[in-house]
Design a protein around this motif. Structure first.
Motif, PDB file in Angstrom:
ATOM      1  N   ARG A  97       0.823  -1.214   0.000  1.00 19.30           N
ATOM      2  CA  ARG A  97       0.000   0.000   0.000  1.00 19.30           C
ATOM      3  C   ARG A  97       0.864   1.274   0.000  1.00 19.30           C
ATOM      4  N   VAL A  98       1.836   1.292  -0.909  1.00 17.75           N
ATOM      5  CA  VAL A  98       2.742   2.433  -1.049  1.00 17.75           C
ATOM      6  C   VAL A  98       2.384   3.194  -2.324  1.00 17.75           C
ATOM      7  N   PRO A  99       2.233   4.507  -2.262  1.00 18.31           N
ATOM      8  CA  PRO A  99       1.912   5.274  -3.470  1.00 18.31           C
ATOM      9  C   PRO A  99       3.070   5.266  -4.464  1.00 18.31           C
ATOM     10  N   VAL A 100       2.710   5.372  -5.739  1.00 13.27           N
ATOM     11  CA  VAL A 100       3.692   5.370  -6.828  1.00 13.27           C
ATOM     12  C   VAL A 100       3.450   6.599  -7.695  1.00 13.27           C
ATOM     13  N   VAL A 101       4.530   7.327  -7.965  1.00 13.25           N
ATOM     14  CA  VAL A 101       4.452   8.513  -8.822  1.00 13.25           C
ATOM     15  C   VAL A 101       5.242   8.243 -10.098  1.00 13.25           C
ATOM     16  N   PRO A 102       4.549   8.077 -11.233  1.00 14.28           N
ATOM     17  CA  PRO A 102       5.260   7.855 -12.505  1.00 14.28           C
ATOM     18  C   PRO A 102       5.899   9.155 -12.990  1.00 14.28           C
ATOM     19  N   GLN A 103       7.045   9.021 -13.625  1.00 11.11           N
ATOM     20  CA  GLN A 103       7.748  10.191 -14.144  1.00 11.11           C
ATOM     21  C   GLN A 103       8.375   9.895 -15.499  1.00 11.11           C
ATOM     22  N   GLY A 104       8.466  10.955 -16.309  1.00 10.59           N
ATOM     23  CA  GLY A 104       9.264  10.913 -17.523  1.00 10.59           C
ATOM     24  C   GLY A 104      10.477  11.800 -17.326  1.00 10.59           C
ATOM     25  N   ALA A 105      10.616  12.806 -18.183  1.00  7.02           N
ATOM     26  CA  ALA A 105      11.781  13.694 -18.099  1.00  7.02           C
ATOM     27  C   ALA A 105      11.571  14.860 -17.139  1.00  7.02           C
ATOM     28  N   ARG A 106      10.416  14.937 -16.514  1.00  6.72           N
ATOM     29  CA  ARG A 106      10.080  15.986 -15.534  1.00  6.72           C
ATOM     30  C   ARG A 106      10.130  17.389 -16.159  1.00  6.72           C
ATOM     31  N   THR A 107       9.707  17.485 -17.399  1.00  2.00           N
ATOM     32  CA  THR A 107       9.629  18.796 -18.044  1.00  2.00           C
ATOM     33  C   THR A 107       8.246  19.422 -17.886  1.00  2.00           C
ATOM     34  N   GLY A 108       7.355  18.745 -17.148  1.00  6.28           N
ATOM     35  CA  GLY A 108       5.985  19.215 -16.982  1.00  6.28           C
ATOM     36  C   GLY A 108       5.907  20.543 -16.250  1.00  6.28           C
ATOM     37  N   LEU A 109       4.754  21.206 -16.412  1.00  3.07           N
ATOM     38  CA  LEU A 109       4.585  22.557 -15.878  1.00  3.07           C
ATOM     39  C   LEU A 109       3.378  22.675 -14.954  1.00  3.07           C
ATOM     40  N   SER A 110       2.935  21.541 -14.392  1.00 10.40           N
ATOM     41  CA  SER A 110       1.777  21.595 -13.506  1.00 10.40           C
ATOM     42  C   SER A 110       1.958  20.807 -12.212  1.00 10.40           C
ATOM     43  N   GLY A 111       3.164  20.308 -11.956  1.00 12.20           N
ATOM     44  CA  GLY A 111       3.399  19.515 -10.749  1.00 12.20           C
ATOM     45  C   GLY A 111       2.877  18.103 -10.843  1.00 12.20           C
ATOM     46  N   GLY A 112       2.533  17.658 -12.042  1.00  9.55           N
ATOM     47  CA  GLY A 112       1.970  16.328 -12.204  1.00  9.55           C
ATOM     48  C   GLY A 112       2.937  15.198 -11.907  1.00  9.55           C
TER      49      GLY A 112
ATOM     50  N   SER B  26      -2.406   8.565 -13.456  1.00  3.59           N
ATOM     51  CA  SER B  26      -3.295   8.284 -12.326  1.00  3.59           C
ATOM     52  C   SER B  26      -4.110   7.006 -12.501  1.00  3.59           C
ATOM     53  N   LEU B  27      -4.061   6.399 -13.696  1.00  4.55           N
ATOM     54  CA  LEU B  27      -4.844   5.191 -13.957  1.00  4.55           C
ATOM     55  C   LEU B  27      -3.980   3.967 -14.241  1.00  4.55           C
ATOM     56  N   GLY B  28      -2.758   4.155 -14.660  1.00  5.47           N
ATOM     57  CA  GLY B  28      -1.876   3.055 -14.993  1.00  5.47           C
ATOM     58  C   GLY B  28      -0.560   3.583 -15.530  1.00  5.47           C
ATOM     59  N   ILE B  29       0.383   2.667 -15.751  1.00  2.00           N
ATOM     60  CA  ILE B  29       1.721   3.020 -16.212  1.00  2.00           C
ATOM     61  C   ILE B  29       1.870   2.593 -17.664  1.00  2.00           C
ATOM     62  N   VAL B  30       1.989   3.561 -18.565  1.00  2.00           N
ATOM     63  CA  VAL B  30       2.185   3.239 -19.973  1.00  2.00           C
ATOM     64  C   VAL B  30       3.596   2.689 -20.167  1.00  2.00           C
ATOM     65  N   VAL B  31       3.682   1.479 -20.727  1.00  2.19           N
ATOM     66  CA  VAL B  31       4.992   0.855 -20.940  1.00  2.19           C
ATOM     67  C   VAL B  31       5.298   0.616 -22.421  1.00  2.19           C
ATOM     68  N   ARG B  32       4.296   0.807 -23.273  1.00  2.00           N
ATOM     69  CA  ARG B  32       4.512   0.683 -24.717  1.00  2.00           C
ATOM     70  C   ARG B  32       3.398   1.441 -25.412  1.00  2.00           C
TER      71      ARG B  32
ATOM     72  N   LEU C 291      -3.309   4.460  -5.263  1.00  2.00           N
ATOM     73  CA  LEU C 291      -1.854   4.429  -5.126  1.00  2.00           C
ATOM     74  C   LEU C 291      -1.145   5.198  -6.236  1.00  2.00           C
ATOM     75  N   LEU C 292      -1.791   5.359  -7.396  1.00  2.00           N
ATOM     76  CA  LEU C 292      -1.127   5.944  -8.556  1.00  2.00           C
ATOM     77  C   LEU C 292      -1.241   7.467  -8.559  1.00  2.00           C
ATOM     78  N   ASN C 293      -0.095   8.111  -8.467  1.00  2.00           N
ATOM     79  CA  ASN C 293       0.014   9.574  -8.522  1.00  2.00           C
ATOM     80  C   ASN C 293      -1.022  10.254  -7.627  1.00  2.00           C
ATOM     81  N   PRO C 294      -1.017   9.932  -6.348  1.00  2.00           N
ATOM     82  CA  PRO C 294      -2.028  10.503  -5.451  1.00  2.00           C
ATOM     83  C   PRO C 294      -1.865  12.030  -5.312  1.00  2.00           C
ATOM     84  N   GLY C 295      -2.992  12.694  -5.081  1.00  2.00           N
ATOM     85  CA  GLY C 295      -2.974  14.141  -4.874  1.00  2.00           C
ATOM     86  C   GLY C 295      -2.961  14.949  -6.149  1.00  2.00           C
ATOM     87  N   LYS C 296      -3.041  14.275  -7.305  1.00  2.00           N
ATOM     88  CA  LYS C 296      -3.065  14.987  -8.578  1.00  2.00           C
ATOM     89  C   LYS C 296      -4.502  14.989  -9.138  1.00  2.00           C
ATOM     90  N   LEU C 297      -4.780  15.917  -9.984  1.00  2.00           N
ATOM     91  CA  LEU C 297      -6.050  16.063 -10.687  1.00  2.00           C
ATOM     92  C   LEU C 297      -7.190  16.501  -9.760  1.00  2.00           C
TER      93      LEU C 297
END
Length: 456
Positions: free
Chosen positions: A64-79, A202-208, A449-455
């Motif tokens: 029961r640990v939250p997970v925050v997915p990330q790419g290059a962190r160039t986002g502009l909304s704290g997502g 917030s719904l899943g991790i895109v892997v492809r 668990l996925l990206n909690p506190g967003k949206l």
């Protein structure tokens, strides 16, 4: 919990794929947005395979640990901002282009592929991947999908959502879901692919991802038109679109932005003008199209219209536009970048309103815009070390978003909601809309668990 978590993660990941040094993990705590809270992650993981992502999600669900997915962190909304005790799941190591198929006109890629790298790779096959965010040299396809990002060419070629045909997604419990297809047509079942595009992890991790490609267009030519007022430039935009023209880009820079770009890069843009409109065509006869659009700009009150003579001149003008946000950040050191999209017919009202807000709060607010689709980027420049100026910056930001909704627009055209615009998403959607979105979230991620506190 932390030691049990780290031990469990390491059981299914290479040793170098689990980072726990606080000095290292803190560098993954946030993206590029201002005024967005970020916590301290318990660990950062850098998987390279789908199976490793599944292991991370199974572990997170079990503990029961939250997970925050990330790419290059160039986002502009704290997502992509971390929450305390979370696992940051960085996908930058999953960076393979798995397939480019010129017959089916698709590319199959992992989420960590950089946008520009994909563009260059498909160009070798005479193809193009049109979505081109300003950060295209560094942002990743996974991040583009997460925020449903756009770019300079949206006016003709559309946004990321229109190019995502299918996805492989690791769900919160570690199961692998396949959505969509690689065919040119297909309407079987609910469109889960579009549901994931813009869901901000917030719904899943895109892997492809299976991405649609277009034939490489001809080299575009750019025209620059100067205007004595932003209203006249916006009138020209309306005339261009009403006239049935389809530019490959239609971008606007206001006086504040022009001066900032000149200060940063010494590009010699015309500082006496109130607004600069850039129009481009990649048609078989771009010079003729530019001439027609130039005439419309003059009819709208352009003081000068200068078509580029070749690709080099065109690229120089586009480079000025791409430098806009970087240049505005240099004005005061910190920026809040709004992302309000309004109907094209209200673009002039939007710019006039932003100017009033800047005067009201005694702030420098520059506006650059994807004018062809009404997507404005009012950028509030402020000194983060000055508490009063920071307060005024935040209040002006909120007032700009309120203005966008009042004009029939939306709080975000391409940057996403993240942390920065949570309150405003609720205002835009209304209580029933929020309730339905939360129900979708609960169906895919019942433990939140996925990206909690967003949206929301």
């Amino acid at each position: 919990m932390s030691s049990a978590l780290i031990e469990a993660l390491r059981a299914g990941l290479p040793a170098d794929a689990v980072l726990t040094d606080p000095d290292v993990t803190s560098s993954y705590a946030h993206d590029m947005a201002s005024f967005c809270a970020a916590g301290s992650p318990a660990a950062v993981v850098l998987p390279r395979t789908v199976e490793q992502v599944q292991h991370v999600m199974r572990t997170a669900t079990e503990l029961r640990v939250p997970v925050v997915p990330q790419g290059a962190r160039t986002g502009l909304s704290g997502g992509a901002n971390a929450s305390d005790g979370c696992v940051v799941l960085s996908l930058v190591k999953m960076d393979r282009i798995l397939e480019i198929n010129p017959v089916d006109r698709v590319a199959v890629v992992e989420p960590g592929v950089v946008n520009a790298a994909l563009s260059r790779a498909v160009a070798e096959h005479g193809l193009a991947y049109p979505p081109d965010p300003s950060s295209w040299e560094t942002c990743t396809i996974g991040g583009n999908i997460g925020t449903a990002s756009g770019g300079l060419c949206c006016v003709k070629y559309g946004v990321t959502a229109e190019y995502v045909l299918g996805l492989d997604v690791v769900l919160a419990d570690g199961r692998l879901l396949r959505t969509g297809r690689r065919t040119a047509k297909g309407v079987a079942g609910y469109d889960l692919t579009r549901l994931f595009v813009g869901s901000e992890g917030s719904l899943g991790i895109v892997v492809r991802a299976i991405l649609a490609l277009k034939p490489q267009p001809p080299q575009q030519l750019v025209l620059a038109a100067e205007f004595a007022s932003a209203a006249a430039a916006c009138d020209a935009v309306c005339k261009i679109m009403e006239g049935g023209h389809v530019p490959s880009l239609l971008e606007l820079m206001d006086r504040t932005t022009i001066r900032a770009v000149n200060s940063l890069a010494h590009m010699g843009l015309p500082e006496t003008t109130e607004a600069l409109l850039l129009a481009a065509f990649d048609t078989p006869d771009p010079a003729a199209d530019l001439a027609a659009v130039g005439a419309l700009c003059e009819a709208a009150g352009a003081t000068q219209v200068v078509p580029a003579e070749d690709a080099a001149e065109s690229e120089l003008l586009l480079q000025a536009r791409r430098l806009s946000l970087t240049a505005l950040e240099a004005v005061k050191g910190t920026t809040m970048i709004d992302d309000v999209c309004v109907p094209r017919s209200r673009l002039g009202d939007m710019l006039d309103g932003v100017e009033r807000i800047a005067d009201k709060y005694a702030l420098t607010i520059g506006v650059c815009a994807h004018a062809g689709d009404g997507n404005t980027h009012p950028t509030v420049c402020f000194d983060a070390a000055d508490p009063d100026e920071s307060r005024r910056a935040r209040e002006s930001f909120d007032e700009i978003m309120a203005l966008g909704l009042e004009l029939g627009g939306t709080i975000t055209g391409e940057h996403g909601v993240g942390v920065l615009k949570k309150e405003w998403l609720a205002r835009e959607l209304g209580p029933v809309g929020v309730e339905m979105q939360r129900a979708v979230k609960a169906a895919f991620d019942p433990h939140h668990l996925l990206n909690p506190g967003k949206l929301f």
